[in-house]
Design a protein around this motif. Structure first.
Motif, PDB file in Angstrom:
ATOM      1  N   THR A  91       8.944   7.497 -14.981  1.00 40.23           N
ATOM      2  CA  THR A  91       9.900   7.136 -14.058  1.00 40.23           C
ATOM      3  C   THR A  91       9.509   7.108 -12.506  1.00 40.23           C
ATOM      4  N   ASP A 151       8.736   5.592  -9.214  1.00 42.02           N
ATOM      5  CA  ASP A 151       9.104   4.359  -8.674  1.00 42.02           C
ATOM      6  C   ASP A 151       8.863   4.065  -7.384  1.00 42.02           C
ATOM      7  N   LEU A 171      14.824   4.729  -7.709  1.00 41.69           N
ATOM      8  CA  LEU A 171      15.399   5.429  -8.881  1.00 41.69           C
ATOM      9  C   LEU A 171      15.314   7.006  -8.482  1.00 41.69           C
ATOM     10  N   HIS A 181      20.506   4.840 -10.678  1.00 41.05           N
ATOM     11  CA  HIS A 181      19.765   3.420 -10.317  1.00 41.05           C
ATOM     12  C   HIS A 181      21.089   2.510  -9.882  1.00 41.05           C
ATOM     13  N   ASP A 196      20.598  -0.758 -10.092  1.00 40.43           N
ATOM     14  CA  ASP A 196      20.503  -1.841 -10.973  1.00 40.43           C
ATOM     15  C   ASP A 196      20.593  -1.452 -12.530  1.00 40.43           C
ATOM     16  N   THR A 249      17.433  -1.868 -14.868  1.00 41.03           N
ATOM     17  CA  THR A 249      16.460  -1.039 -14.678  1.00 41.03           C
ATOM     18  C   THR A 249      16.811   0.303 -14.966  1.00 41.03           C
ATOM     19  N   ARG A 291      16.552   0.214 -18.933  1.00 38.65           N
ATOM     20  CA  ARG A 291      15.327   0.155 -19.464  1.00 38.65           C
ATOM     21  C   ARG A 291      14.497   1.473 -19.274  1.00 38.65           C
ATOM     22  N   LEU A 292      14.771   2.176 -18.130  1.00 35.39           N
ATOM     23  CA  LEU A 292      14.187   3.347 -17.949  1.00 35.39           C
ATOM     24  C   LEU A 292      14.620   4.555 -18.804  1.00 35.39           C
TER      25      LEU A 292
END
Lengths: 424, 424
Positions: B268, B270, B275, B304, B306, B309, B312-313
């Motif tokens: 994680t 960033d 994030l 986040h 977005d 993103t 995905r994370l």
């Protein structure tokens, strides 16, 4: 050292009686366990359960004609006389209190193994030169009144009874009041001096670890008690909103604690796996899922049998923490420290000789845990005998040792005590 | 978008009155803070303090001739009529409840800024086409009755009032009973429909983060609310004695949790620092200094702006944990998830235009925290206005915003609302 085994004494050791005594004692504070034959015991110091256990032991002792007595901190003594009454007694024993979710062997085994030796001596009609005594030490566990090993500590003259008078349990009960009630409820005269008098000491105990089982050994010949250093660490950062504060602008106490623990794991890595390094308590405030923590409190328990190694590793702890804690801050303090204790070589040799003569596979090993023997060893030659416990589990209802292992340890204890007390 | 500033309206915004209203409201639930001018507020939903605050607001509204009303979840509405009574109202507002150790600005600022706009409209004698309303949403914080944002969630038709009836506080009080008592104690008719009716919505709020202050900006033009994913992680190992069990033979839940957290921090990381990744609750059992922990429970809060993103994370979290947890085991579950909310571009543009016209330095930014506006935005074009708070501190007695910043935000709000409601 070689040993001629005392055959009549060993033949008198009664496995069924010893096992039944464990079952009888386990009734005082019985709690459910993972299955019926793995029930546990909750018998904190000076509770009704502890007093009942003391009364039961006194009853058994009186029935066999042994002398019972107490000292001012309620250490309970059971004496079988020797032919020379002026000789300092050869003492064995352990404690009867347990952890809140304890088992049926930790501590009480040492008391009952000792009592079995007294009975076997009686049954075999063996006279010893020195008196042989069984002692039940007060408050070894320290779960209700902290610290633990109060009884043996006072016996050894390291503290006075009065020093603990104002210690209170979580209900606010004073140690001094609970002590007075226990002394009054136990039918044994308070005649024993403090500090105590002892000619030699051997304590039988479950290992409370997995080494004997893993090695296929039946006896641990204990060389000493490893040294210990305890720390309390407080890390301070600042709370922040988990959604709004960028990670790079935080002073996250948990993130700093994580970096600190990484550094501590690194410096305490031991390829020989002798060092014990444990973080057992780890508290995070305020503990809300969407708030960046501002405080972490954790404990460190480090142990090693070698003083130089323990000192070197423990002395490095504060600087390791300080170097890793940015952007938070840390305070570190030592809350407990004991140097490694090395048992008297002659006692260790006697235990090993008895074990060898009995043909039992064994390990020569330090004790990982602290024991009352560590204090008694300050007054007289002392040693310990370990027996395996299932999977090394202790301080747990599932704690278990087999009847055969209980008997093996008692036989080694009997042979060792007889050699120390001298046969007429 | 350019804006002709409504000069008479802006001139009627009264900084002293606005500040005094904050002080008056802060009396309901006042708690000490780090210094006299940094006192805090503890005003949980439907407590006597919350009810008193509602009554005070109704009193102010009635004195100015505004219409007051409630809906079935006790969202409280104050309406200044427009010239076209059939038009859906342009709404502003926020919440009046606080965290247990909350401040004097979180939530209540949005209500009082809105009320100041109503008063300024009245003082300036400006007629709007659409009605302009201030709403105080019920239970945004969720500290007493979980979850938060109940009022706006029900307003938006995402839940029914009945769905929360049996929620209880830690004293066992039912939400439904506390709601009924609050409705009865508030002198406003329960006439509003649910789901609600709204033509547009703008909410003013303190940032609750450090970005505006760090950038020297006075206004945050809020583009949306970042998405969120919450996890609960349970790691299971086995207790062992800290002194006896070799480190290599342990299944230490804390050591495994440490490896897991290292892996989570790695995945994680960033570089843009967008994030938000927070472990806020971290519990270790049994928590005894000399016992190897057998259980760790911790929470993850990830956010986040977005969606791709965040997905995905967050989707990588369970596998990351599983891969790092040996020799212990882990379970991972998602306890909360919300997709990023993007505010209506026209509203965002109006806020930015008003801010520019007032000559205030600003940031265009997503909201890090969740807000009632996130639910209202499902019904109508919505947006938010942030003002700085000292050092980004919120959910804390020390929470502070300056009178000038309160006024700046109210002026941006006034210009935006007027543009949305239409001047006759």
């Amino acid at each position: 050292m070689s040993a001629a085994l005392p055959a009549t004494l060993l033949a008198s050791i009664n496995q069924d009686r010893l096992w039944q005594r464990h079952a009888d004692m386990a009734a005082h504070g019985a709690i459910p366990g993972p299955r019926p034959d793995r029930a546990g015991v909750n018998r904190a110091c000076f509770t009704a359960e502890d007093i009942a256990a003391r009364q039961m032991l006194v009853g058994w002792a009186t029935a066999r004609g042994f002398e019972v007595s107490q000292d001012a901190i309620a250490n309970l003594y059971i004496r079988r006389r020797g032919t020379e009454s002026s000789r300092a007694p050869i003492v064995t024993g352990s404690h009867m209190d347990t952890q809140p979710r304890g088992g049926r062997f930790d501590g009480i085994y040492g008391v009952l193994a000792g009592f079995e030796v007294l009975e076997a001596l009686e049954d075999a009609g063996i006279a010893t030169v020195a008196p042989v005594e069984v002692v039940a030490w007060t408050n070894e566990e320290g779960g209700r009144f902290a610290p633990g090993t109060m009884g043996s500590m006072v016996f050894a003259g390291q503290k006075s009874v009065e020093a603990f008078a104002e210690v209170r349990d979580t209900s606010g009960v004073r140690f001094a009041d609970a002590l007075a009630a226990t002394l009054a409820a136990t039918p044994a005269p308070i005649t024993r001096p403090l500090p105590g008098v002892v000619g030699g000491y051997v304590e039988a105990h479950i290992e409370q670890g997995p080494r004997l089982e893993a090695a296929g050994a039946r006896i641990g010949v204990v060389t000493g008690i490893q040294g210990m250093r305890w720390f309390e660490v407080d890390i301070t950062g600042e709370t922040a909103h988990a959604g709004t504060c960028p990670v790079g602008q935080r002073r996250d106490a948990l993130r700093s604690a994580h970096a600190v623990v990484s550094a501590l794991y690194d410096v305490t890595r031991d390829p020989e796996d002798t060092l014990r390094f444990t973080i057992g308590r780890f508290l995070v405030d305020p503990g809300s899922p969407n708030t960046v923590p501002n405080r972490v409190h954790f404990t460190i328990d480090m142990r090693h049998p070698d003083k130089a190694t323990l000192d070197r590793l423990a002395d490095a702890i504060p600087a390791t923490i300080t170097a890793a804690v940015a952007p938070c801050t840390a305070t570190v303090r030592v809350t407990n420290a004991s140097a490694p204790m090395v048992f008297d070589q002659q006692v260790v040799d006697r235990v090993e000789a008895a074990t060898k003569a009995l043909g039992l596979p064994y390990l020569v090993m330090p004790s990982g845990a602290g024991h009352d023997a560590g204090y008694v060893a300050r007054l007289a030659p002392a040693g310990m005998i370990f027996i395996p416990c299932e999977r090394g589990v202790s301080h747990n209802e599932a704690e278990f040792a087999t009847p055969q292992d209980l008997t093996n340890g008692t036989r080694v204890l009997a042979a060792t005590l007889l050699a120390m007390a001298g046969v007429v």
